[in-house]
Design an enzyme around this catalytic site. Structure first.
Site: not given
Lengths: 329, 333
Positions: A64, A166, A196-197, A219, A305
């Site tokens: 992504h 990420d 995607e998030e 990923d 994150h």
């Protein structure tokens, strides 16, 4: 390793919060074009790069393109901007974070005066961009401008820290494969997906169009080797993380067995990843039309994150080697 | 306004949109090709000049309401909500089902203790009093499964429209207007079912349509109150057409957003955008279904959404109407 890191660093220079991936994808498109038979955007804005092998099984590889970020929503009279976030963040990690907006403005995320740590939420956080009033704030920064953490990529030996490992590391892996794969037993579709998030909102349409036989999402996956180590799980530097299951996907057993045998043959390190949180584009791709054999191969990553995620370049190289071995057969 | 009044005072919860659809069909028959898909979405295709991309407009025909789930021996009805309704807006409200009227029953104030008065009511604590003698009579007159609605209401005061089901009869009204004024280019108008129960209608409609550009016409939340007319209000009445950038279901196409704001500015149409990420609509389904689509949403801001009477502003309504028409003349070419 140096080259891999440099290529990664180039991807981090372009901000790509969810829904705002186009600039990054245009860069990737340019890089891919010399190596692919066709490169195009689908209706949703996902980038598809195809290496044709008509008649062979279709393999879809997905990474992504979007990253976490913030969106300036509303300037208060005091000159601070209220904002919304793209992707799942824990609010303490936002505190006093420096943010670069795409128009060059720099801001710092601050709590409203008197907010207790346990009560952090979007309603009592704002970005201070140094404006003295609402009017000045809106002049400096138009509402609906996006920003990302000011935490550029830094190499620490074989490891590296950066915002948005990420999933820019997944994009890097796909790019490296596109550049280096010479022959393939599959009809290959490299997909750089959007949003995607926000809940796997991009992958679904790309899968619908391509109708792959096999889908592999590349990923990051949460490493569990931070101090103090509480449980067994995947660790940095232990090789390609082949996913057994996560919240969204029970990965295909046969496909995993093939990947493992490729890893063994290539003398590459791998680790099995049983994840109790998160999911990837594989969760959306497995449902497409009549169903798709799907799995996930990940780079073990710490502090996912947060502004400073951390991973190991040896793992990145292992993932590339395993997928390359699988493709070339 | 007469047609909007007829649409708002007609009843149609999710899955029971027949009345609304028959009004629509009558209004647009002869002006376009009309078909209905298996799910019940009404699809109207207007032929004009060809354009490169397939452009579809969406507005949902259903409204929030209730379904009777059970009666007790005395003939009081228990019910479930259809769509999101806060129990706090219900006690004492007049409801109707067919010609029968009822009221949502509450414990009288005389019998409430101080702590009772502070308790937040839940839908399962409430019941509907239709005046039935007993369970037997109740089940004969209004069987379990009957749809129940807020009492049809429509009136105007100044620039404000007060009505039931403005969400989304206002979008339906705008689409009918667009069809009547003969769009320049090929355009498909989808009157969807079951938005309030999770955009199921839009998903099935979008599957077959192969939409390139989807424009959702909606009625959206304004949380404007005596204490709040800033960022937390989301949108303001009289603030103009709401052009959505992002909501809980969708990150809208940034290029379509930019184009919409440009069209608004160029045509002198007042516009605003949401100051909080709030709400969601058919866009999330249209965007992700099958091959996907680029989406935009234009909405009329309304206070008291999903309650007996919502309040919208006439000028905002005309702003959305004007924007939707002007936008349709420049997209997908």
């Amino acid at each position: 390793m140096e080259r891999l890191f440099n290529e990664f660093e180039k991807l981090t220079r372009i901000a790509s919060p969810s829904g705002h991936e186009r600039a990054l994808l245009e860069y990737i498109k340019k890089e891919c074009e010399p190596y692919c038979d066709s490169v195009y955007f689908d209706k949703r804005g996902n980038l598809v790069c195809r290496k044709k092998n008509e008649g062979a099984k279709k393999l879809l590889l997905a990474a992504h393109a979007d990253e976490l970020g913030i969106l300036a929503m509303y300037a208060e009279e005091e000159g601070n901007y209220r904002f919304s976030v793209f992707g799942g963040v824990n609010f303490p990690s936002l505190l006093y974070r420096r943010v670069n907006f795409t128009n060059g403005v720099v801001g710092v995320i601050v709590p409203d005066d008197g907010t207790s740590l346990s009560d952090l939420k979007l309603a009592n956080l704002s970005v201070d961009i140094g404006a003295k009033s609402k009017k000045q704030a809106e002049k400096l920064l138009a509402p609906l401008t996006v920003g990302v953490s000011d935490s550029p990529a830094v190499k620490l030996g074989s490891r590296f820290v950066s915002r948005a490992i990420d999933d820019k590391v997944g994009c890097l892996i796909l790019l490296e494969l596109i550049r280096s794969v010479k022959s393939s037993k599959f009809d290959l579709y490299f997909c750089f997906t959007v949003e995607e998030e926000l809940g796997l909102r991009g992958a679904k349409t790309v899968g619908f169009e391509i109708e792959p036989d096999i889908a592999i999402a590349i990923d990051v996956s949460s490493a569990t080797d931070m101090i103090p180590i509480k449980r067994n799980g995947i660790t940095l530097g232990s090789g390609a993380a082949i996913k057994v299951l996560d919240v969204g996907t029970v990965c295909d057993k046969e496909l995993n067995a093939e990947l493992i045998s490729v890893a063994k043959k290539a003398k590459r390190r791998y680790q099995l990843d049983v994840a109790d949180r998160g999911c990837t584009d594989a969760a959306a791709l497995q449902f497409v039309k009549g169903g798709v054999k799907a799995t996930v191969v990940s780079v073990a990553t710490r502090y996912i994150h947060t502004p400073n995620e951390q991973a190991d370049l040896n793992d990145v190289s292992d993932v590339i080697a395993v997928i390359k071995g699988y493709i070339e057969g | 306004m007469k047609l909007l009044k007829r649409l708002c005072t007609a009843n149609g919860i999710s899955g029971r949109e027949e009345n609304i659809k028959s009004i629509i069909k009558k209004e647009i028959s002869g002006l376009c090709d009309i078909s209905e898909d298996r799910f019940g979405n009404l699809i109207a295709t207007v032929h004009g000049k060809k354009r490169d991309k397939r452009v579809c407009y969406f507005a949902h025909t259903d409204e929030v309401g209730f379904i009777i789930s059970d009666y007790d021996e005395q003939g009081f009805a228990r019910f479930v909500n259809v769509g999101g309704i806060d129990a706090a807006v219900l006690p004492g409200k007049v409801l109707c089902s067919g010609r029968r009227k009822g009221v949502i029953g509450v414990c009288p104030v005389h019998l409430l203790s101080a702590s009772d008065k502070e308790t937040v009511l839940k839908s399962e604590d409430l019941f509907i009093d239709f005046g039935f003698e007993d369970k037997k009579q109740a089940e004969k007159r209004l069987p379990v499964g009957s749809a129940v609605y807020f009492e049809p209401t429509f009136y105007q005061a100044g620039n404000e429209i007060f009505a039931k089901a403005l969400d989304d009869r206002i979008g339906v009204r705008i689409m009918i207007d667009m069809i009547k004024s003969k769009p320049l280019y090929d355009t498909t108008f989808v009157f969807t079912c079951c938005e309030e129960t999770g955009t199921q209608g839009a998903e099935t409609a979008a599957y077959g349509l192969n939409t390139d550009i989807g424009v959702i016409l909606e009625c959206t939340t304004s949380a404007q109150t005596p204490d709040e007319n800033g960022g937390k209000a989301v949108t303001l009445l009289g603030g103009g057409a709401v052009i959505s950038y992002r909501d809980n279901g969708t990150m809208y196409d940034t290029e379509l957003f930019a184009l919409a704001t440009f069209v608004a500015e160029k045509n002198g149409i007042k516009w605003q955008t949401k100051t909080l990420v709030a709400g969601g609509n058919d866009a999330s389904a249209v965007q992700k279904t099958a091959y996907g689509a680029s989406v935009a949403a234009f909405s009329v801001a309304a206070r008291n959404l999903h309650s007996a009477i919502s309040v919208a502003n006439k000028n905002d309504y005309f702003s959305v109407l004007k924007l939707a028409k002007a936008f349709n003349d420049v997209i997908g070419l």
